[in-house]
Design an enzyme around this catalytic site. Structure first.
Site, mmCIF file in Angstrom:
data_model
loop_
_atom_site.group_PDB
_atom_site.id
_atom_site.type_symbol
_atom_site.label_atom_id
_atom_site.label_comp_id
_atom_site.label_asym_id
_atom_site.label_seq_id
_atom_site.Cartn_x
_atom_site.Cartn_y
_atom_site.Cartn_z
ATOM 1 N N PHE A 125 0.849 -1.179 0.000
ATOM 2 C CA PHE A 125 0.000 0.000 0.000
ATOM 3 C C PHE A 125 0.888 1.234 0.000
ATOM 4 C CE2 PHE A 125 -4.520 1.104 0.908
ATOM 5 C CZ PHE A 125 -5.114 -0.034 0.388
ATOM 6 N N GLN A 245 -7.301 15.214 3.617
ATOM 7 C CA GLN A 245 -6.647 14.400 2.594
ATOM 8 C C GLN A 245 -7.513 14.229 1.356
ATOM 9 O OE1 GLN A 245 -6.041 9.839 2.875
ATOM 10 N NE2 GLN A 245 -4.052 10.720 3.366
ATOM 11 N N HIS A 247 -7.784 11.800 -1.660
ATOM 12 C CA HIS A 247 -7.332 10.500 -2.153
ATOM 13 C C HIS A 247 -7.075 10.626 -3.652
ATOM 14 C CE1 HIS A 247 -7.209 6.247 -3.138
ATOM 15 N NE2 HIS A 247 -7.247 5.953 -1.856
ATOM 16 N N LEU A 257 -14.566 5.967 -4.487
ATOM 17 C CA LEU A 257 -13.172 5.608 -4.324
ATOM 18 C C LEU A 257 -12.773 4.375 -5.128
ATOM 19 C CD1 LEU A 257 -11.057 7.012 -2.579
ATOM 20 C CD2 LEU A 257 -11.261 5.136 -0.969
ATOM 21 N N GLU A 260 -6.609 2.102 -3.038
ATOM 22 C CA GLU A 260 -5.164 2.048 -3.222
ATOM 23 C C GLU A 260 -4.694 0.613 -3.446
ATOM 24 O OE1 GLU A 260 -1.630 4.196 -0.688
ATOM 25 O OE2 GLU A 260 -3.707 4.779 -0.444
ATOM 26 N N ARG A 291 -0.366 9.321 -0.187
ATOM 27 C CA ARG A 291 -1.511 9.874 -0.913
ATOM 28 C C ARG A 291 -1.354 11.346 -1.273
ATOM 29 N NH1 ARG A 291 -6.441 6.873 2.405
ATOM 30 N NH2 ARG A 291 -6.124 4.834 1.444
ATOM 31 N N HIS A 378 -11.365 13.029 0.808
ATOM 32 C CA HIS A 378 -11.486 11.677 1.356
ATOM 33 C C HIS A 378 -11.491 11.588 2.878
ATOM 34 C CE1 HIS A 378 -11.158 7.368 1.550
ATOM 35 N NE2 HIS A 378 -9.946 7.400 2.078
ATOM 36 N N ARG A 420 -2.491 11.041 6.160
ATOM 37 C CA ARG A 420 -2.691 9.666 6.628
ATOM 38 C C ARG A 420 -2.245 8.667 5.570
ATOM 39 N NH1 ARG A 420 -6.257 5.836 5.667
ATOM 40 N NH2 ARG A 420 -7.931 7.098 4.737
#
Length: 606
Positions: A125, A245, A247, A257, A260, A291, A378, A420
């Site tokens: 990730f 954030q 994404h 979404l 990831e 991200r 996000h 994050r």
């Protein structure tokens, strides 16, 4: 039926611990609190509709199922990913607890994917690395691309088994504070319009985020920042609200979404010229950078004229022939040392929901076609300030509020700092939801019930009476649309002082217009028009606090990227912001230091 304005409709309930919200954090808190204290969970949705169920790719833990990994590596990646704004004591705590947390979920019955040897399967990730080689490491434990859904279902089953009391479709609209301590909450029963008072020794907020402030978002319509807004109106601060954030991979125009995990399985980002572009921005980990880095890279490709078809999107490519080609170029290997390859059938098995989303919403088959994507609002890194046990903090000296707790996305521990890492949200809610529940139950054992105010519903009633009695010159839909557009344009991936000043001006004008918004539905049964107008007030309040906090921070860090201050400034800004809304409506900002234990700030490299 009675109107919510009628005092005699008030009903009172008493529980030792009240949890507000039934997503992963709320269910985890309720489950652990209920083991030793009389506990109720209040939720405006049915629990299995909570937003945790949309989390796709995985939960991070250094299990080392398929390759070497350590909690220390996870800790460093989280610190680095946070752009050094995360509190390192809390991050160490979370990453060390992660392994036990995942095994605990497994023992509760969560159906993780498995390796051929029967271990919990893990995938790479963004931002998670082998700290020796710098290459991506497999750390995301997953159940296909439905990991959040599985966590939500598993925890709900455990709560039902443990006889946790649920009040479904109750919207919490006020926090009761007596003698500086939490004394309960006030909620509207949506089915009747009646106000209910929940008298408690301890209250845990787990209400999720507020992504509906922005025009393009992955967040559900229910994500309206209720918990932070309610707490802020009671004179408590919010922390690090400037950090939100985006994404990198939302479905073009819709914001839904694309996990990831697609890039974890080998997917790559392609610009309108057919070029793989992340090599320019993160030469070591490329498409698996954190991200904020990937979102800015996409934005810059679009700004430089490299968007697909001249539009504001690029492509995500998970076609097996592309994955296999670039895996060979990157030297990616399987655990046994053989070259990494995938087939269309394996992509479908590993990412069934993503394939389905694209087929349904885009008419695109990811196994044979490119997916059009753009960054989407996000996740909030900021929120209700807490320590690592979920205890809410009321000032820059970390003084705690007796009986008040928060966990999950509505809380700021702060483990995410300015950005994050993927998989750390599910980990955050499991670890800190658990400990908030444990601490709340411990507090309830030694505390007495605070006496309720003479009229505990007064503040809540005044808010709704104002909406019902407004002159109707304001339009809620127009206000919401304008707010979302200006926030996306001027408070999005890239920001500037001039743009943010414009956003603040517009938001404050919208708040004035909001005072004139009324409702046409005069009934009490499921009056969602009234509820939606109240929720819009929450979003406007949080939009203002977010913008004021961002204007004050004259640097770029993580999710807060300013074109007029492009560099990170550790000398002046290695600190958390705390924002209070004072009685005169002005926002007061103060700051507190970041906790640093092992890792001194340095330039992030990917």
């Amino acid at each position: 039926m009675h109107s919510i304005r009628e005092e005699h409709t008030m009903k009172t309930h008493q529980y030792e611990v009240i949890v507000v919200g039934a997503g992963g954090a709320g269910l985890m808190a309720g489950l652990y609190a209920s083991r030793t204290a009389k506990t109720a969970i209040i939720t405006k949705l049915y629990p299995t509709r909570s937003h945790t169920g949309t989390a796709q790719g995985g939960i991070g833990a250094a299990l080392g199922s398929e390759e070497e990994d350590h909690p220390e590596w996870h800790t460093y990646d989280t610190v680095k990913g946070s752009d050094y704004l995360g509190d390192q004591d809390a991050i160490e705590f979370m990453c060390n607890e992660a392994v036990q947390a995942v095994y605990e979920l497994e023992h509760m019955g969560l159906p993780f994917d498995r390796t051929p040897e029967g271990k919990i399967s893990q995938r790479p990730f963004g931002g998670h690395t082998n700290n020796v080689t710098g290459k991506a490491v497999k750390r995301a434990c997953h159940a296909a691309d439905r990991t959040g859904h599985m966590i939500l279902q598993t925890l709900y089953q455990q709560c039902m088994k443990n006889n946790v009391n649920f009040f479904d479709e109750f919207e919490v609209v006020d926090l009761l504070m007596v003698n500086g301590a939490a004394a309960g909450v006030v909620a509207i029963e949506l089915a009747t319009g009646e106000l209910h008072v929940f008298h408690a020794k301890a209250v845990i907020f787990a209400t999720g985020g507020h992504g509906r402030i922005w025009e393009i978002t992955s967040n559900a319509y229910a994500f309206t920042g209720d918990g932070p807004a309610v707490i802020m109106r009671r004179g408590l601060p919010l922390e690090d609200m400037e950090f939100f954030q985006f994404h990198p991979t939302g479905i073009y125009k819709l914001g839904i979404l694309i996990t990831e995990g697609v890039r974890g399985e080998g997917g790559i980002l392609i610009n309108g010229k057919g070029e793989r572009f992340m090599e320019k921005y993160a030469p070591r980990v490329k498409d698996l950078a954190s991200r904020d880095v990937v979102s800015r890279a996409i934005y810059m490709e679009i700004r430089d004229g490299n968007g697909a078809n001249g539009q504001n999107y690029v492509y995500l490519d998970v076609r097996p022939e592309s994955v296999n080609k670039y895996a060979a170029l990157d030297g990616r290997k399987n655990p046994d040392g053989s070259p990494y390859t995938v087939t269309g059938e394996e992509i479908l098995a590993k990412l069934p929901d993503i394939v389905d989303f694209c087929r349904v919403y885009l008419g695109v088959d990811p196994i044979t076609q490119l997916m059009p994507i753009q960054p989407t609002a996000h996740y909030t890194m900021g929120g209700i300030p807490t320590n690592k046990y979920g205890e809410t903090i009321l000032d820059e000296k970390n003084t705690t509020v007796p009986g008040l707790y928060a966990a999950g996305e509505c809380a700021c521990v702060s483990v995410h700092g300015a950005n994050r890492l993927g998989t750390n949200s599910l980990l955050d809610l499991v670890v800190f939801g658990k400990h908030a529940g444990l601490r709340a139950a411990e507090f309830a054992h030694q505390a007495e019930y605070q006496p309720l105010p003479a009229d505990p519903t007064e503040f809540a009633r005044l808010q709704f009476d104002r909406i019902r009695s407004a002159d109707g010159k304001g339009n809620a839909f127009d206000i919401a649309t304008t707010m979302k557009k200006v926030m996306f344009d001027d408070m999005g991936i890239f920001r500037s002082g001039k743009g943010m000043e414009n956003a603040l001006k517009v938001v404050r004008e919208l708040k004035e217009r909001y005072k004139h918004v009324t409702v046409t539905d005069t009934g009490s049964i499921f009056n969602m028009e009234l509820i939606n107008v109240w929720e819009l007030g929450n979003l406007l309040d949080l939009a203002e606090v977010t913008t004021v906090s961002a204007l004050a921070r004259t640097e770029s860090r993580g999710g807060h990227s300013r074109e007029d201050y492009p560099d990170r400034d550790d000398k002046n800004w290695l600190k958390h912001s705390l924002a209070w809304v004072r009685q005169n409506g002005l926002i007061d900002l103060k700051y507190k230091p970041v906790v640093i234990t092992k890792y001194e700030p340095k330039v992030r490299t990917y």
